[in-house]
Write a protein that holds these residues in place. Structure first.
Motif, PDB file in Angstrom:
ATOM      1  N   THR A 148       0.912  -0.962  -0.002  1.00  0.00           N
ATOM      2  CA  THR A 148       0.156  -0.212  -0.105  1.00  0.00           C
ATOM      3  C   THR A 148       0.748   1.362   0.085  1.00  0.00           C
ATOM      4  N   GLU A 149       0.625   2.286  -1.055  1.00  0.00           N
ATOM      5  CA  GLU A 149       1.339   3.455  -0.781  1.00  0.00           C
ATOM      6  C   GLU A 149       0.296   4.370  -0.148  1.00  0.00           C
ATOM      7  N   ALA A 150       1.074   5.303   0.674  1.00  0.00           N
ATOM      8  CA  ALA A 150       0.780   6.405   1.178  1.00  0.00           C
ATOM      9  C   ALA A 150       1.287   7.732   1.299  1.00  0.00           C
ATOM     10  N   VAL A 151       0.661   8.813   1.490  1.00  0.00           N
ATOM     11  CA  VAL A 151       1.304  10.143   1.498  1.00  0.00           C
ATOM     12  C   VAL A 151       0.729  10.860   2.619  1.00  0.00           C
ATOM     13  N   LEU A 152       1.729  11.319   3.430  1.00  0.00           N
ATOM     14  CA  LEU A 152       1.431  11.956   4.956  1.00  0.00           C
ATOM     15  C   LEU A 152       1.736  13.460   4.699  1.00  0.00           C
ATOM     16  N   LYS A 153       1.109  14.203   5.485  1.00  0.00           N
ATOM     17  CA  LYS A 153       1.534  15.463   5.831  1.00  0.00           C
ATOM     18  C   LYS A 153       0.864  15.945   6.952  1.00  0.00           C
ATOM     19  N   GLY A 154       1.582  16.298   7.927  1.00  0.00           N
ATOM     20  CA  GLY A 154       0.843  16.621   9.376  1.00  0.00           C
ATOM     21  C   GLY A 154       0.061  15.442   9.710  1.00  0.00           C
ATOM     22  N   ASP A 155      -1.264  15.817  10.152  1.00  0.00           N
ATOM     23  CA  ASP A 155      -2.309  14.773  10.577  1.00  0.00           C
ATOM     24  C   ASP A 155      -3.290  14.247   9.377  1.00  0.00           C
ATOM     25  N   LYS A 156      -2.850  14.553   8.127  1.00  0.00           N
ATOM     26  CA  LYS A 156      -3.657  14.211   7.088  1.00  0.00           C
ATOM     27  C   LYS A 156      -3.059  12.919   6.203  1.00  0.00           C
ATOM     28  N   ARG A 157      -3.686  12.086   5.813  1.00  0.00           N
ATOM     29  CA  ARG A 157      -3.315  10.801   5.075  1.00  0.00           C
ATOM     30  C   ARG A 157      -3.970  10.536   3.831  1.00  0.00           C
ATOM     31  N   VAL A 158      -3.344  10.445   2.683  1.00  0.00           N
ATOM     32  CA  VAL A 158      -3.914   9.851   1.557  1.00  0.00           C
ATOM     33  C   VAL A 158      -3.316   8.589   0.975  1.00  0.00           C
ATOM     34  N   VAL A 159      -4.127   7.520   0.348  1.00  0.00           N
ATOM     35  CA  VAL A 159      -3.718   6.366   0.136  1.00  0.00           C
ATOM     36  C   VAL A 159      -4.328   6.160  -1.364  1.00  0.00           C
ATOM     37  N   LYS A 160      -3.378   5.417  -1.902  1.00  0.00           N
ATOM     38  CA  LYS A 160      -3.298   5.203  -3.593  1.00  0.00           C
ATOM     39  C   LYS A 160      -4.231   4.003  -3.520  1.00  0.00           C
ATOM     40  N   THR A 161      -5.411   3.957  -4.123  1.00  0.00           N
ATOM     41  CA  THR A 161      -6.407   2.927  -4.204  1.00  0.00           C
ATOM     42  C   THR A 161      -6.684   2.625  -5.927  1.00  0.00           C
ATOM     43  N   GLU A 162      -7.503   1.861  -6.110  1.00  0.00           N
ATOM     44  CA  GLU A 162      -7.841   1.533  -7.590  1.00  0.00           C
ATOM     45  C   GLU A 162      -8.726   2.803  -8.008  1.00  0.00           C
ATOM     46  N   ASP A 163      -9.241   3.530  -7.126  1.00  0.00           N
ATOM     47  CA  ASP A 163     -10.150   4.496  -7.474  1.00  0.00           C
ATOM     48  C   ASP A 163      -9.203   5.881  -7.447  1.00  0.00           C
ATOM     49  N   GLY A 164      -8.018   5.772  -7.432  1.00  0.00           N
ATOM     50  CA  GLY A 164      -6.922   6.965  -7.328  1.00  0.00           C
ATOM     51  C   GLY A 164      -6.748   7.111  -5.841  1.00  0.00           C
ATOM     52  N   TRP A 165      -6.262   8.427  -5.672  1.00  0.00           N
ATOM     53  CA  TRP A 165      -5.617   8.653  -4.154  1.00  0.00           C
ATOM     54  C   TRP A 165      -6.951   9.285  -3.403  1.00  0.00           C
ATOM     55  N   GLN A 166      -7.097   8.619  -2.295  1.00  0.00           N
ATOM     56  CA  GLN A 166      -8.211   8.972  -1.354  1.00  0.00           C
ATOM     57  C   GLN A 166      -7.617   8.992   0.039  1.00  0.00           C
ATOM     58  N   THR A 167      -8.236  10.083   0.793  1.00  0.00           N
ATOM     59  CA  THR A 167      -8.187  10.335   2.211  1.00  0.00           C
ATOM     60  C   THR A 167      -8.797   9.236   2.980  1.00  0.00           C
ATOM     61  N   VAL A 168      -8.186   9.185   3.971  1.00  0.00           N
ATOM     62  CA  VAL A 168      -8.737   7.925   4.861  1.00  0.00           C
ATOM     63  C   VAL A 168     -10.115   8.070   5.259  1.00  0.00           C
ATOM     64  N   GLU A 169     -10.700   9.250   5.160  1.00  0.00           N
ATOM     65  CA  GLU A 169     -12.156   9.696   5.589  1.00  0.00           C
ATOM     66  C   GLU A 169     -12.863   9.160   4.422  1.00  0.00           C
ATOM     67  N   GLU A 170     -12.597   9.325   3.128  1.00  0.00           N
ATOM     68  CA  GLU A 170     -13.093   8.931   1.809  1.00  0.00           C
ATOM     69  C   GLU A 170     -13.106   7.222   1.788  1.00  0.00           C
ATOM     70  N   MET A 171     -11.960   6.732   2.337  1.00  0.00           N
ATOM     71  CA  MET A 171     -12.073   5.422   2.405  1.00  0.00           C
ATOM     72  C   MET A 171     -12.943   4.685   3.355  1.00  0.00           C
ATOM     73  N   ALA A 172     -12.859   5.543   4.785  1.00  0.00           N
ATOM     74  CA  ALA A 172     -13.829   5.093   5.580  1.00  0.00           C
ATOM     75  C   ALA A 172     -15.518   5.125   5.195  1.00  0.00           C
ATOM     76  N   ALA A 173     -15.590   6.113   4.356  1.00  0.00           N
ATOM     77  CA  ALA A 173     -16.941   6.308   3.758  1.00  0.00           C
ATOM     78  C   ALA A 173     -17.193   5.301   2.740  1.00  0.00           C
ATOM     79  N   ALA A 174     -16.252   4.886   1.918  1.00  0.00           N
ATOM     80  CA  ALA A 174     -16.489   3.927   0.875  1.00  0.00           C
ATOM     81  C   ALA A 174     -16.830   2.598   1.627  1.00  0.00           C
ATOM     82  N   ALA A 175     -15.954   2.206   2.650  1.00  0.00           N
ATOM     83  CA  ALA A 175     -16.221   0.848   3.406  1.00  0.00           C
ATOM     84  C   ALA A 175     -17.604   0.962   4.072  1.00  0.00           C
ATOM     85  N   ALA A 176     -18.057   1.835   4.612  1.00  0.00           N
ATOM     86  CA  ALA A 176     -19.303   2.064   5.021  1.00  0.00           C
ATOM     87  C   ALA A 176     -20.479   1.554   4.052  1.00  0.00           C
ATOM     88  N   GLY A 177     -20.099   1.891   2.904  1.00  0.00           N
ATOM     89  CA  GLY A 177     -21.072   2.053   1.590  1.00  0.00           C
ATOM     90  C   GLY A 177     -20.795   0.480   1.085  1.00  0.00           C
TER      91      GLY A 177
END
Length: 241
Positions: free
Chosen positions: A85-114
């Motif tokens: 898994t590839e990720a980029v961090l800056k301060g308290d923010k994190r984004v992760v490379k997914t099949e749908d492009g770069w997503q924040t962990v919040e966006e990933m959590a929302a996708a998981a909930a759905g």
């Protein structure tokens, strides 16, 4: 002339006294600060699960490698089994490379909930820390630090050990409970800068009604301090600014 010699002698004596008062914890604290102040460095973290608590298959612990750049971005590659898994961090923010492009962990959590998956990875990366931050956090949880054989080592407080056990130091999260938690840490300093640290955690974690014995040692090696360069993908950078 004599007055100048006297002042110089007094300054040397004062400096010697201050040095004598410095503790191993002070030395490590200063070494961590120098690492952070350098602005850039590379690191590699490896985990030995000791035959327990490491999981298997896609969750088998592999290396975590990263680079911190002078602009404050950190690019990280996390390997678990055959998955990276590839990720980029800056301060308290994190984004992760997914099949749908770069997503924040919040966006990933929302996708998981759905029902879109990705919740586990997002939870782990949310708690990921760069070495200068993680080492400082570990140091704050140490009861007492002693210097021996080229390293400074000590045991963590009970609360510190529990936190490390349930969150795995880098992530994990979840509503888990820890019993019999014990943890220790070692720091190595080279040329006044933190060059390596290692933490060991043991205990039992209860999650979802199941108990799992943990015996895990994580070693973080740091290099290229002050000379590391980082290239951040533009799509990831936009999510972090």
């Amino acid at each position: 002339m004599k007055r100048n010699i006297l002042i110089g002698t007094m300054a040397l004596v004062a400096g010697s006294l201050l040095a004598a008062d410095a503790t191993p914890k002070d030395d490590v604290k200063g070494a961590i600060k120098k690492l952070a102040d350098a602005g850039s460095y590379s690191w590699k973290a490896t985990t030995d699960a000791g035959g327990g608590g490491g999981g298997g298959g896609q969750f088998r612990p592999g290396p975590t490698e990263g680079k911190v750049g002078k602009e404050g971005f950190a690019c990280v590659s996390i390997t678990r089994g055959e998955r990276t898994t590839e990720a980029v961090l800056k301060g308290d923010k994190r984004v992760v490379k997914t099949e749908d492009g770069w997503q924040t962990v919040e966006e990933m959590a929302a996708a998981a909930a759905g029902g879109g998956g990705g919740r586990g990875r997002g939870a782990g990366i949310r708690n990921l820390k760069v070495p200068a931050v993680e080492a400082d956090d570990l140091l704050a949880k140490v009861k007492e630090l002693k210097s021996a054989e080229g390293a400074c080592s000590g045991d963590l407080t009970e609360e510190g050990a529990k936190a490390l056990l349930t969150f795995g130091g880098r992530g994990g999260g979840g509503q888990s409970q820890a019993t019999g938690a014990k943890a220790s840490v070692k720091f190595w300093v080279k040329d006044g800068v933190l060059s390596k640290y290692q933490y060991k955690v043991q205990g039992t974690v209860s999650f979802g009604g199941q108990d799992r014995d943990i015996d895990r040692t994580t070693t973080v090696e740091i290099k290229d301090v002050g000379t590391t360069t980082v290239t951040v993908p533009e799509d990831a950078k936009k999510k972090l600014l």
